[in-house]
Design a protein around this motif. Structure first.
Motif, PDB file in Angstrom:
ATOM      1  N   TYR A   1       5.553   1.632 -49.132  1.00  0.00           N
ATOM      2  CA  TYR A   1       5.775   2.442 -47.934  1.00  0.00           C
ATOM      3  C   TYR A   1       6.803   3.544 -48.181  1.00  0.00           C
ATOM      4  CZ  TYR A   1       3.213  -1.359 -45.686  1.00  0.00           C
ATOM      5  OH  TYR A   1       2.270  -2.285 -45.353  1.00  0.00           O
ATOM      6  N   SER A   2       7.827   3.236 -48.959  1.00  0.00           N
ATOM      7  CA  SER A   2       8.834   4.248 -49.294  1.00  0.00           C
ATOM      8  C   SER A   2       8.217   5.372 -50.127  1.00  0.00           C
ATOM      9  CB  SER A   2       9.989   3.616 -50.063  1.00  0.00           C
ATOM     10  OG  SER A   2      10.677   2.704 -49.254  1.00  0.00           O
ATOM     11  N   ALA A   3       7.343   5.006 -51.047  1.00  0.00           N
ATOM     12  CA  ALA A   3       6.664   6.012 -51.861  1.00  0.00           C
ATOM     13  C   ALA A   3       5.740   6.872 -51.001  1.00  0.00           C
ATOM     14  CB  ALA A   3       5.878   5.345 -52.988  1.00  0.00           C
TER      15      ALA A   3
ATOM     16  N   ALA B   1       3.771   8.519 -58.170  1.00  0.00           N
ATOM     17  CA  ALA B   1       4.646   7.374 -57.878  1.00  0.00           C
ATOM     18  C   ALA B   1       4.042   6.511 -56.778  1.00  0.00           C
ATOM     19  CB  ALA B   1       6.030   7.868 -57.466  1.00  0.00           C
ATOM     20  N   TYR B   2       3.416   7.143 -55.796  1.00  0.00           N
ATOM     21  CA  TYR B   2       2.773   6.386 -54.715  1.00  0.00           C
ATOM     22  C   TYR B   2       1.606   5.563 -55.249  1.00  0.00           C
ATOM     23  CZ  TYR B   2      -0.102   5.291 -50.687  1.00  0.00           C
ATOM     24  OH  TYR B   2      -0.875   4.629 -49.768  1.00  0.00           O
ATOM     25  N   GLU B   3       0.799   6.157 -56.121  1.00  0.00           N
ATOM     26  CA  GLU B   3      -0.334   5.418 -56.692  1.00  0.00           C
ATOM     27  C   GLU B   3       0.168   4.211 -57.495  1.00  0.00           C
ATOM     28  OE1 GLU B   3      -3.587   5.748 -56.086  1.00  0.00           O
ATOM     29  OE2 GLU B   3      -3.015   7.305 -54.657  1.00  0.00           O
ATOM     30  N   ASN B   4       1.247   4.390 -58.235  1.00  0.00           N
ATOM     31  CA  ASN B   4       1.829   3.274 -58.990  1.00  0.00           C
ATOM     32  C   ASN B   4       2.358   2.196 -58.051  1.00  0.00           C
ATOM     33  OD1 ASN B   4       1.267   4.463 -61.443  1.00  0.00           O
ATOM     34  ND2 ASN B   4       3.277   5.401 -61.642  1.00  0.00           N
ATOM     35  N   ALA B   5       3.027   2.598 -56.985  1.00  0.00           N
ATOM     36  CA  ALA B   5       3.574   1.632 -56.032  1.00  0.00           C
ATOM     37  C   ALA B   5       2.456   0.901 -55.306  1.00  0.00           C
ATOM     38  CB  ALA B   5       4.486   2.339 -55.031  1.00  0.00           C
ATOM     39  N   LYS B   6       1.381   1.604 -55.009  1.00  0.00           N
ATOM     40  CA  LYS B   6       0.246   0.974 -54.334  1.00  0.00           C
ATOM     41  C   LYS B   6      -0.383  -0.092 -55.237  1.00  0.00           C
ATOM     42  CE  LYS B   6      -3.350   3.601 -53.292  1.00  0.00           C
ATOM     43  NZ  LYS B   6      -4.277   4.523 -52.619  1.00  0.00           N
TER      44      LYS B   6
END
Length: 98
Positions: free
Chosen positions: A56-58, A23-28
């Motif tokens: 940042y939330s991810a 999810a963090y990679e997608n948000a980035k």
């Protein structure tokens, strides 16, 4: 039964960590694309800030998942039902950063 429960909690924490990292990679990537759109004049500052806030939330979710994984690993390794620590396992928290 207790060891099985601890093992399942450890497995769940590991899966949650993998999901949080994805999810963090997608948000980035979303934030990167929003920045490109903003630079091109295709979106507003509000849109860009929303994408950055989501990134940042991810990232915070990844940090939380790492902590929960480390705690689950510690609980599993230090269970009174465990006779020895599995080889390569450490409760110092180094595994989550792999």
């Amino acid at each position: 039964k207790e060891v099985r429960t601890l093992y399942m909690q450890l497995n769940d924490a590991k899966n949650n960590l993998t999901t949080a990292r994805s999810a963090y990679e997608n948000a980035k990537e979303t934030a990167r694309l929003a920045k490109l759109q903003y630079d091109s004049g295709l979106c507003t500052m509000t849109d860009l800030q929303g994408a950055q806030t989501a990134e940042y939330s991810a990232q915070l979710a990844v940090s939380s998942a790492i902590t929960k994984y480390d705690l689950a690993l510690f609980a599993y390794n230090n269970s009174p039902y465990m006779t020895s620590t599995p080889s390569g396992s450490s409760s110092a928290g180094g595994h989550a950063a792999e």
